[in-house]
Design a protein around this motif. Structure first.
Motif, PDB file in Angstrom:
ATOM      1  N   LEU A 280      21.720  -8.794 -19.161  1.00 37.25           N
ATOM      2  CA  LEU A 280      22.203  -7.949 -17.682  1.00 37.25           C
ATOM      3  C   LEU A 280      22.805  -7.136 -18.360  1.00 37.25           C
ATOM      4  N   ARG A 290      16.589  -7.613  -9.011  1.00 40.94           N
ATOM      5  CA  ARG A 290      17.424  -8.721  -8.092  1.00 40.94           C
ATOM      6  C   ARG A 290      17.015 -10.196  -8.732  1.00 40.94           C
ATOM      7  N   VAL A 291      18.044 -10.633  -8.837  1.00 44.89           N
ATOM      8  CA  VAL A 291      19.050 -11.709  -9.136  1.00 44.89           C
ATOM      9  C   VAL A 291      18.288 -13.357  -8.225  1.00 44.89           C
ATOM     10  N   THR A 294      20.220 -18.965 -10.612  1.00 41.03           N
ATOM     11  CA  THR A 294      21.146 -18.717 -11.180  1.00 41.03           C
ATOM     12  C   THR A 294      20.976 -20.876 -11.653  1.00 41.03           C
ATOM     13  N   VAL A 303      19.281 -17.458 -15.903  1.00 37.21           N
ATOM     14  CA  VAL A 303      19.164 -16.975 -15.182  1.00 37.21           C
ATOM     15  C   VAL A 303      17.555 -15.969 -14.496  1.00 37.21           C
ATOM     16  N   LEU A 305      15.107 -13.993 -12.694  1.00 40.17           N
ATOM     17  CA  LEU A 305      15.436 -12.288 -12.036  1.00 40.17           C
ATOM     18  C   LEU A 305      14.214 -11.767 -11.758  1.00 40.17           C
ATOM     19  N   CYS A 319      16.284 -14.893 -18.259  1.00 37.88           N
ATOM     20  CA  CYS A 319      17.213 -14.559 -19.250  1.00 37.88           C
ATOM     21  C   CYS A 319      18.198 -15.558 -19.101  1.00 37.88           C
ATOM     22  N   PRO A 326      26.527 -13.507 -13.105  1.00 31.29           N
ATOM     23  CA  PRO A 326      25.952 -12.826 -11.824  1.00 31.29           C
ATOM     24  C   PRO A 326      26.226 -12.826 -10.456  1.00 31.29           C
ATOM     25  N   GLU A 329      23.873  -9.701  -5.936  1.00 35.87           N
ATOM     26  CA  GLU A 329      21.630  -9.898  -5.781  1.00 35.87           C
ATOM     27  C   GLU A 329      21.037  -8.851  -7.413  1.00 35.87           C
TER      28      GLU A 329
END
Length: 346
Positions: A280, A290-291, A294, A303, A305, A319, A326, A329
């Motif tokens: 990231l 965009r997240v 998590t 994470v 994405l 990820c 993070p 968003e």
């Protein structure tokens, strides 16, 4: 030097061919993990090596001694100097821990008592000699089963998913104990498992089985970082799979320009990105993402994405993250290192 050698082994049950020409070398003193999904033939292979099943074709040898060579050669299981640790230990409930460990030793062997004590100390159960199996935890029972298998000094120890009945917290410690005990005695281990993490973290050699054959064998790092084909890449660890075209050694993808490992062939095919390669970064530096979710584990986090794929369709990307999570968003995404590349078959 290989201690256990399997060549062209086949095995069928009625009209179902379970093993379709298995080849495998297990170096002396190494622990090999045979990794594969249910039904791929790994337990049948273990049973053929142990002598519990007769092969239809092929050979099995240990230390240069031929154990299986149909139709004429089939050494009985008890004469193979091969020990088996089953899934749940299978201790004799009416015998003490010491008697369970000593079961495979000759009663008049002057080293019998000393050997039992040495092995119980080795597996961390010194002082448990008089206990009964019902008084032990699952992990302790597996340690006793391993000590019993090692007692007669076998050349090969076969482990049939021995950690599957243990809870997650106990599994890692028992795996480490088993690995240490095999190394301390110099025994060669053959572990059957469907657990990728178990195979990669425990074994010296990982052999991936699919549809009755070994499709790749190598060190854990080789199998993970340089999978033989796309199915191995997907099975051994998590992966982000992308259709792509490589030109001049570079693939232009929704995740940016990615570089396959050296020696790749230009053309259309599939890329595989491992989660730990995804980093990231600031939104204005990397590929916009965009997240979505998590999951925090303490030592790291996963994470999920989402980036715009071909035609604007959302593309999920996993990820592995250490450090700060993070807080927004919208993030940037960058892929580091060479990725696995599988050209489309012509």
């Amino acid at each position: 030097m290989s201690l256990l050698e399997v060549r062209g082994v086949r095995k069928s049950f009625d009209d179902l061919e379970v093993l379709r020409g298995v080849d495998l070398d297990v170096p002396s003193g190494a622990l090999v993990a045979v990794l594969g999904p249910s039904g791929c033939g790994k337990t049948t292979l273990l049973r053929v090596i142990a002598g519990f099943e007769r092969a239809g074709a092929g050979t099995v040898s240990v230390g240069g001694r031929l154990l299986t060579a149909p139709p004429g050669t089939h050494v009985a299981p008890e004469k193979r100097r091969i020990a088996v640790v089953p899934q749940e230990g299978a201790l004799f409930p009416h015998l003490t821990v010491a008697d369970n460990v000593a079961y495979g030793l000759r009663r008049r062997d002057p080293r019998r008592g000393r050997r039992v004590s040495e092995l119980l100390e080795l597996v961390g159960l010194e002082g448990y000699e008089r206990r009964m199996p019902a008084e032990l935890s699952g992990g302790q029972q597996q340690r006793v089963a391993l000590a019993r298998a090692l007692a007669p000094e076998p050349q090969v120890v076969l482990l049939d998913e021995p950690f599957s009945a243990l809870d997650a917290a106990l599994r890692a410690s028992v795996r480490a104990d088993v690995r240490a005990a095999l190394r301390a005695t110099g025994a060669t281990g053959f572990l059957v498992t469907h657990d990728q993490e178990e195979a990669l973290s425990t074994a010296d050699v990982v052999a991936v089985m699919r549809d009755g054959v070994v499709v790749q064998a190598g060190t854990p790092e080789q199998v993970y970082r340089a999978p033989h084909d796309l199915d191995v890449a997907r099975f051994v660890g998590e992966a982000v799979v992308l259709a792509a075209t490589v030109a001049g050694g570079v693939a232009r993808t929704p995740l940016g320009e990615l570089r396959p490992a050296p020696g790749c062939v230009d053309g259309s095919g599939t890329l595989v990105v491992r989660p730990e390669q995804v980093h990231l970064v600031a939104c204005d530096v990397g590929v916009p993402a965009r997240v979505v979710d998590t999951v925090f584990y303490g030592h790291d986090a996963s994470v999920l994405l989402e980036v715009d794929g071909e035609g604007g369709a959302p593309l999920p990307v996993l990820c592995r993250l250490q450090g700060d999570l993070p807080v927004t968003e919208r993030v940037g995404l960058r892929v580091d290192g060479p990725v696995s590349w599988f050209p489309r078959a012509s």
